[in-house]
Design a protein around this motif. Structure first.
Motif, mmCIF file in Angstrom:
data_model
loop_
_atom_site.group_PDB
_atom_site.id
_atom_site.type_symbol
_atom_site.label_atom_id
_atom_site.label_comp_id
_atom_site.label_asym_id
_atom_site.label_seq_id
_atom_site.Cartn_x
_atom_site.Cartn_y
_atom_site.Cartn_z
ATOM 1 N N ARG A 51 0.242 -7.150 -13.936
ATOM 2 C CA ARG A 51 -0.612 -6.764 -12.815
ATOM 3 C C ARG A 51 -1.295 -7.987 -12.206
ATOM 4 O O ARG A 51 -1.328 -8.158 -10.981
ATOM 5 N N THR A 56 2.020 1.901 -3.539
ATOM 6 C CA THR A 56 1.010 2.306 -4.525
ATOM 7 C C THR A 56 0.154 3.487 -4.070
ATOM 8 O O THR A 56 -0.675 3.968 -4.847
ATOM 9 N N THR A 68 -2.555 2.013 -10.959
ATOM 10 C CA THR A 68 -1.239 1.872 -10.324
ATOM 11 C C THR A 68 -0.074 1.963 -11.303
ATOM 12 O O THR A 68 1.072 1.712 -10.915
ATOM 13 N N GLU A 101 0.831 -1.207 0.000
ATOM 14 C CA GLU A 101 0.000 0.000 0.000
ATOM 15 C C GLU A 101 0.865 1.256 0.000
ATOM 16 O O GLU A 101 0.529 2.246 -0.670
ATOM 17 N N PRO A 149 -4.933 4.670 -4.320
ATOM 18 C CA PRO A 149 -4.657 5.189 -5.665
ATOM 19 C C PRO A 149 -5.902 5.316 -6.541
ATOM 20 O O PRO A 149 -5.907 6.096 -7.487
ATOM 21 N N ASN A 173 -7.591 -1.836 -7.490
ATOM 22 C CA ASN A 173 -6.755 -0.671 -7.774
ATOM 23 C C ASN A 173 -5.936 -0.797 -9.051
ATOM 24 O O ASN A 173 -5.340 0.197 -9.497
ATOM 25 N N LYS A 213 3.459 -0.081 -11.274
ATOM 26 C CA LYS A 213 3.907 -0.518 -9.951
ATOM 27 C C LYS A 213 3.579 -1.970 -9.644
ATOM 28 O O LYS A 213 4.328 -2.645 -8.927
#
Length: 383
Positions: A320, A205, A295, A202, A367, A291, A298
């Motif tokens: 992802r 991101t 992101t 967390e 995010p 999310n 990331k």
């Protein structure tokens, strides 16, 4: 844009680090310690690893053991009164998140008595004075409370946990000794390790992340992905790595914030006293999926940190998903619960849980902006 980072004045790391405490107390001119711990740690001899050093040095102290998981307002207020009666001039927090959070609240309110109701400390508290000096000795590899400007208190009357954010509460000294963590049961090592992983992911991101915090969080993810399964099963080298990794994650997230996983986990603690790390473990992969589109690259970095082959070159959507799958697999393999039913949640409470999560201070750092309806649906998806 101006960025700010706040860390401890001093920190010690490694097996035997607690032996530095008596010299630090003497060097800083303290005369008596108020040791905040819990009864389990006292009964199992963990707290005495530190108090024995104080005894040997002839340093005066008093132990406050009235600490419970998800510390309530009443425990803090009792601790403030006990500290005032003790004549101590320094706090030593020994334990996981609950003793450390209780210790911080005691120190802040003692120095800022206008906040004695405790509830007024929620959010970014406008305190004027630094806490009574705190030496923080963690006994779990998870919360990183020893290096953060955050603590969490439970309002049992309202069935809610609230986060307090205050640069004045950071311990002046952190002592991260993995030998203080070795006797924790496997279930606690898993839960606190997943808490540390959630902090790292967390923090990496969150909307407030930047280059310096990214450096800490990505390194912490790499270390936790490798070390947590071994540390949970008692490997001492992996335990050393987890102790360091959770501290590194704390150096980052304390300064840039978290996100919806923590925002949704806090109400589970407030409603049902669900262990915080367990709740984070249930929610982390599903919220990562929610999310994902917000992101950037990331989650690709997270997949690579988990050792996913080809993560750097595969299509972004695949990377992802690989990161999400890696976290879900780790959580499942560690034996953490995967549904809210397993921590006592009731389906009829889901709308109220969603309202509490929507209002939580951590949720603002997510995010992707989440609506109340989306948060409730996320709860339902893991119910």
């Amino acid at each position: 844009m101006v960025q700010r980072m706040i860390w401890n004045q001093t920190a010690y790391f490694g097996p035997g680090a607690i032996t530095a405490i008596p010299d630090e107390l003497a060097r800083r001119g303290f005369t008596k310690a108020f040791v905040v711990s819990d009864q389990v740690l006292i009964d199992t001899g963990v707290t005495s690893k530190v108090t024995a050093l104080l005894d040997a040095a002839g340093f005066a102290y008093e132990v406050y053991s009235n600490v419970v998981p998800n510390p309530p307002i009443e425990t803090v207020q009792a601790g403030v009164a006990a500290f005032a009666a003790s004549g101590a001039d320094v706090l030593i927090g020994i334990g996981g998140g609950s003793p450390q959070d209780t210790c911080k609240a005691i120190g802040i309110i003692t120095a800022n008595p206008e906040f004695s109701d405790v509830r007024s400390l929620e959010g970014v508290a406008p305190t004027k004075n630094p806490s009574v000096p705190i030496i923080a000795v963690p006994t779990t590899a998870g919360t990183a409370s020893e290096t953060t400007i955050n603590y969490v208190i439970t309002d049992t009357q309202a069935k809610r946990k609230f986060v307090c954010v205050d640069p004045h509460d950071i311990p002046i000294l952190a002592v991260v000794d993995p030998e203080m963590m070795s006797s924790a049961p496997r279930s606690l090592k898993v839960a606190t390790g997943l808490d540390a992983l959630t902090h790292a992911i967390e923090g990496y991101t969150t909307a407030g992340a930047f280059e310096l915090s990214d450096m800490f969080h990505l390194k912490a993810i790499q270390m936790i992905a490798t070390a947590l399964p071994k540390a949970a099963d008692g490997d001492p080298q992996a335990a050393d790595e987890m102790a360091m990794a959770q501290y590194i994650a704390g150096m980052g997230y304390s300064n840039v914030g978290l996100g919806l996983v923590h925002g949704m986990a806090h109400p589970l603690g407030g409603f049902y006293s669900a262990p915080h790390g367990v709740a984070n473990g249930i929610l982390l992969a599903p919220v990562m999926a929610f999310n994902a589109a917000s992101t950037g690259e990331k989650l690709r970095d997270i997949a690579a940190a988990f050792g996913v082959e080809g993560a750097a070159s595969m299509p972004l959507e695949d990377a992802r998903q690989a990161a999400i799958d890696a976290v879900a697999t780790l959580t499942r393999d560690l034996g953490n619960p995967t549904t809210l039913r397993e921590v006592g949640a009731k389906e009829e409470d889901l709308p109220a849980l969603a309202e509490a999560a929507f209002a939580d201070v951590c949720t603002g750092g997510n995010p992707r902006t989440a609506t109340l309806a989306e948060i409730e649906e996320l709860y339902r998806s893991v119910y």
